[in-house]
Scaffold this active site. Sequence first.
Site, mmCIF file in Angstrom:
data_model
loop_
_atom_site.group_PDB
_atom_site.id
_atom_site.type_symbol
_atom_site.label_atom_id
_atom_site.label_comp_id
_atom_site.label_asym_id
_atom_site.label_seq_id
_atom_site.Cartn_x
_atom_site.Cartn_y
_atom_site.Cartn_z
ATOM 1 N N ASP A 123 10.972 5.286 -16.797
ATOM 2 C CA ASP A 123 9.868 4.440 -16.354
ATOM 3 C C ASP A 123 9.314 3.601 -17.493
ATOM 4 O O ASP A 123 8.894 4.124 -18.533
ATOM 5 C CB ASP A 123 8.751 5.324 -15.772
ATOM 6 C CG ASP A 123 7.633 4.494 -15.158
ATOM 7 O OD1 ASP A 123 7.948 3.576 -14.380
ATOM 8 O OD2 ASP A 123 6.460 4.779 -15.456
ATOM 9 N N LYS A 131 5.707 1.417 -1.939
ATOM 10 C CA LYS A 131 4.645 0.407 -1.996
ATOM 11 C C LYS A 131 4.824 -0.595 -0.861
ATOM 12 O O LYS A 131 5.094 -1.773 -1.050
ATOM 13 C CB LYS A 131 4.650 -0.283 -3.361
ATOM 14 C CG LYS A 131 4.304 0.671 -4.503
ATOM 15 C CD LYS A 131 4.387 -0.012 -5.856
ATOM 16 C CE LYS A 131 4.075 0.975 -6.980
ATOM 17 N NZ LYS A 131 4.208 0.363 -8.320
ATOM 18 N N LYS A 142 6.456 12.864 -10.891
ATOM 19 C CA LYS A 142 6.034 11.763 -11.745
ATOM 20 C C LYS A 142 5.150 12.300 -12.878
ATOM 21 O O LYS A 142 4.920 13.509 -12.979
ATOM 22 C CB LYS A 142 5.340 10.706 -10.900
ATOM 23 C CG LYS A 142 6.275 10.111 -9.828
ATOM 24 C CD LYS A 142 5.570 9.145 -8.919
ATOM 25 C CE LYS A 142 5.336 7.816 -9.584
ATOM 26 N NZ LYS A 142 6.593 7.072 -9.822
ATOM 27 N N ARG A 184 2.097 -15.436 17.976
ATOM 28 C CA ARG A 184 1.569 -15.158 16.643
ATOM 29 C C ARG A 184 2.043 -13.811 16.113
ATOM 30 O O ARG A 184 2.387 -13.685 14.927
ATOM 31 C CB ARG A 184 0.037 -15.222 16.675
ATOM 32 C CG ARG A 184 -0.667 -14.896 15.358
ATOM 33 C CD ARG A 184 -0.020 -15.560 14.147
ATOM 34 N NE ARG A 184 0.189 -16.987 14.323
ATOM 35 C CZ ARG A 184 1.067 -17.700 13.623
ATOM 36 N NH1 ARG A 184 1.843 -17.112 12.725
ATOM 37 N NH2 ARG A 184 1.197 -18.992 13.843
ATOM 38 N N GLU A 229 10.559 11.724 -13.195
ATOM 39 C CA GLU A 229 10.242 10.522 -13.973
ATOM 40 C C GLU A 229 9.918 10.906 -15.412
ATOM 41 O O GLU A 229 9.176 11.868 -15.650
ATOM 42 C CB GLU A 229 9.043 9.808 -13.349
ATOM 43 C CG GLU A 229 8.496 8.637 -14.160
ATOM 44 C CD GLU A 229 7.152 8.180 -13.629
ATOM 45 O OE1 GLU A 229 7.134 7.437 -12.637
ATOM 46 O OE2 GLU A 229 6.113 8.587 -14.200
#
Length: 293
Positions: A225, A138, A170, A103, A204
Amino acid sequence: MNHLQQPDSVTVRRIVESALAEDSPWGDITSETLIPIGAQATARLRAREAGIFCGEAVIRTSLALVHPEVQVEFLVNDGDRFASGAELAVISGDARAILRAERIALNLAQRLSGIATLTAEFVAAIEGTAARIVDTRKTTPGLRVLERFAVRCGGGHNHRFSLSDAVMAKDNHLAILTAGGGDLTQELIAARGRLPHTVHFEVEVDRLDQVEPVLAAGVDTIMLDNFSLDDLVKGVDLIDGRAIVEASGNVRLETVGAIARTGVDVISSGALTHSAPALDLGLDIEIRTPAIP
């Protein structure tokens, strides 16, 4: 794709050890009850749908940690394409060990092959352009090394590995940086002055009017972005080779080709890892010899 650099073996071992400890902390009570000691088995890993394979290290490590004498012969390698129904590997050895490792080996290989397969679809969608497909942070916590390797198996590329690898300012960073009324360009120049020359600096932006002030700071990459296609073209023209141009946001299979044709250098997509479905792989097992008396 045997030229692919394999994930670090120490990290793979740590991940698999943790997974095995979670799945069978005190052994596999079912196999130990039902399967005779010493029974030998052959197991065949088969694809139940077409895709790109990724999983040699996790399969081999899962089996080796349970029983070092279990043998694995891979009929495909990481990065290879296969058809539905294809036999991918043959595993032979202690039946209890194969069942205990099954598994964990399948869970990881299915996850990684799914990422590789989805990445390959993104790469195919931008064929003929100069752009490259890259992943993001992510990823599944604890599995980043494996998932980023799967992206490479699918023909994609990797972004920074962690927060420690590069400066990537960012929108929230910029908001705090200029909260006191400071000039964006000067603040970025000052920040760059505090860095070693070897550190990559990316910023960004979410509006065209931010491009020139950021360019004036001499950054290495500008991320556009959530820009419209028209604004991506304008952004590429504004930057005009003075920095690497990265597009991010709204990157899906149905949009990525048009994004690539705007002339951007890099297209980053979290979907490669956070939205990839697991590929359907199965392990068919047959007992070969009776128990040892």
